[in-house]
Motif scaffolding. Structure first.
Motif, PDB file in Angstrom:
ATOM      1  N   VAL A   1       0.921  -1.158   0.011  1.00 10.83           N
ATOM      2  CA  VAL A   1      -0.193   0.146   0.000  1.00 10.83           C
ATOM      3  C   VAL A   1       0.725   1.174   0.171  1.00 10.83           C
TER       4      VAL A   1
ATOM      5  N   TRP B   1       0.886   4.156  -2.980  1.00  6.55           N
ATOM      6  CA  TRP B   1       0.572   5.656  -2.686  1.00  6.55           C
ATOM      7  C   TRP B   1       1.597   6.448  -2.760  1.00  6.55           C
TER       8      TRP B   1
ATOM      9  N   ARG C   1      -1.070   5.787  -8.283  1.00  2.00           N
ATOM     10  CA  ARG C   1      -2.098   6.485  -7.176  1.00  2.00           C
ATOM     11  C   ARG C   1      -3.242   6.977  -7.975  1.00  2.00           C
TER      12      ARG C   1
ATOM     13  N   VAL D   1      -4.102  -4.415  -3.997  1.00  2.00           N
ATOM     14  CA  VAL D   1      -4.636  -3.281  -3.654  1.00  2.00           C
ATOM     15  C   VAL D   1      -5.750  -2.576  -4.684  1.00  2.00           C
TER      16      VAL D   1
END
Length: 401
Positions: free
Chosen positions: A213, A217, A223, A349
């Protein structure tokens, strides 16, 4: 020591491929018949959308965890066990439908169980494939699996599910139970492949997930793509959660007409797989991604305003072409960018945002349609996608580079 895989992909792949094709037909039948079953009990949009949400919710809850356990357990046995559990659950649902004792709560429980099993089997089947097929044969094997999904799940199963429901409401679910049992038997007959465990430093499950994650990000383009996908699927889920009621009330379609309209997605999707690579070479990833966002806005506006079935069918074909091209483009960008050790976690994700967003949207769509009109979710989706397009437009320039 197992024998070399043949040039024709081998008997084990044939079993895996057949299992996938059979279960995909069953899945598609249930996807078409499930909303019809709820609609036969209640015309409440929130309850109908809740059925979609119940099957999608496990991706929101278990996507990351299922990916980790698919690596820790024997994948072949995991797929067999989960398919048998799903077969029993569907057989039970078919029995309650046949005896007219089915309730919305029973439907929700079975759909949630099916969705939970899907988070495990989809991940495990994908990881099992390299153990069955030689590395140089993987592209051919994946192409066959994807083609069988598109043809079986989208083209054959959707109208079949609606047609079977008209004949007997219990029939689609009994068929799906049978397909899971057949799939389990086929996978059980794949030769076990022991995988040596390499010693490595023990890291907690939460720590491994957090690392993926964090990496995602910190990467600006990925992202943007991940957030765009998540929010876009909330909009899509909200609009299409009440699609069966939309077809009845807005387009005046029968149950069979609803099933055939669903195949419009498959028509565009199959065509999208054939043109995605050429479009990328001709226009570049940035142009395709930006065009896709515009198509999303136009799709929701068109469905919110039209009452003509063929107009809805055409826009759904265009939308599904975009969805396939978008998916292939984003996956390619991600594969070029993410380091190999992080691809599984970063990919999970994306799955969480993708299917979790659709699940949340399904819940919201039913509420919107209950409070306002059946077209309200489409107008809200169009507004959301217009905002997303404006915010993501500049960042997407990095996709081609």
């Amino acid at each position: 020591m197992r024998a070399p895989v043949s040039a024709r992909l081998g008997a084990d792949f044939t079993k895996l491929w057949t299992a996938s094709a059979v279960s995909n037909i069953g899945d598609g039948v249930t996807m078409a018949a499930g909303p019809l079953l709820v609609a036969s009990i209640s015309d409440n949009p929130a309850l109908i959308a809740g059925a979609v949400f119940a099957q999608q919710l496990p991706w929101l809850l278990f996507a990351l965890i299922s990916g980790a356990y698919a690596d820790r357990l024997d994948r072949r046995r995991l797929v067999v066990a989960v398919n048998l559990v799903r077969a029993v659950a569907l057989a039970g649902l078919a029995a309650t439908v046949a005896t007219e004792t089915v309730t919305v709560a029973i439907i929700y429980a079975v759909l949630f169980l099916l969705g939970s099993g899907e988070t495990l089997t989809d991940t495990a089947m994908s990881a099992l494939l390299p153990s069955v097929v030689a590395p140089d044969k993987l592209p051919s094997a994946n192409a066959r699996l994807y083609a069988s999904f598109t043809i079986g799940n989208q083209f054959v199963a959707k109208p079949l599910g609606a047609w079977l429901f008209v004949i007997s409401a219990a029939l689609p679910f009994g068929l799906d139970a049978f397909t899971f049992a057949v799939a389990a038997a086929l996978i059980a007959n794949i030769r076990p492949v022991p995988v040596p465990v390499q010693p490595r430093q023990r890291v907690s499950l939460g720590g491994e997930i957090a690392a993926g994650v964090r990496w995602l990000w910190r990467h600006r383009l990925l992202r943007t793509l991940a957030v765009t996908m998540g929010l876009g699927n909330i909009a899509f889920g909200a609009a299409f959660a009440v699609f069966v009621l939309y077809c009845r009330q807005r387009l005046d379609l029968s149950d069979v007409g609803y099933g055939f309209l669903l195949t419009a997605f498959a028509v565009g999707g199959l065509f999208g797989t054939t043109v995605a690579a050429r479009l990328t070479r001709a226009f570049g990833s940035t142009t395709l991604l930006r065009a896709g966002l515009i198509i999303e806005v136009v799709t929701h506006v068109t469905l919110a305003t039209t009452t003509t079935p063929w107009v809805a069918a055409v826009i759904l074909i265009v939308f599904s072409i975009h969805a396939m091209v978008w998916g292939i483009t984003v996956t390619s960008v991600r594969q070029r960018t993410v380091p190999a050790p992080l691809r599984g976690r970063v990919g999970s994700v994306y799955a969480l945002l993708d299917l979790g967003g659709a699940a949340l949207g399904s819940l919201l769509g039913g509420l919107f349609a209950s409070v306002w009109e059946i077209t309200t979710p489409f107008w809200i989706a169009a507004t959301m996608m217009t905002t997303i397009t404006a915010l993501a437009w500049h960042r997407l320039r990095e996709a081609t580079a």
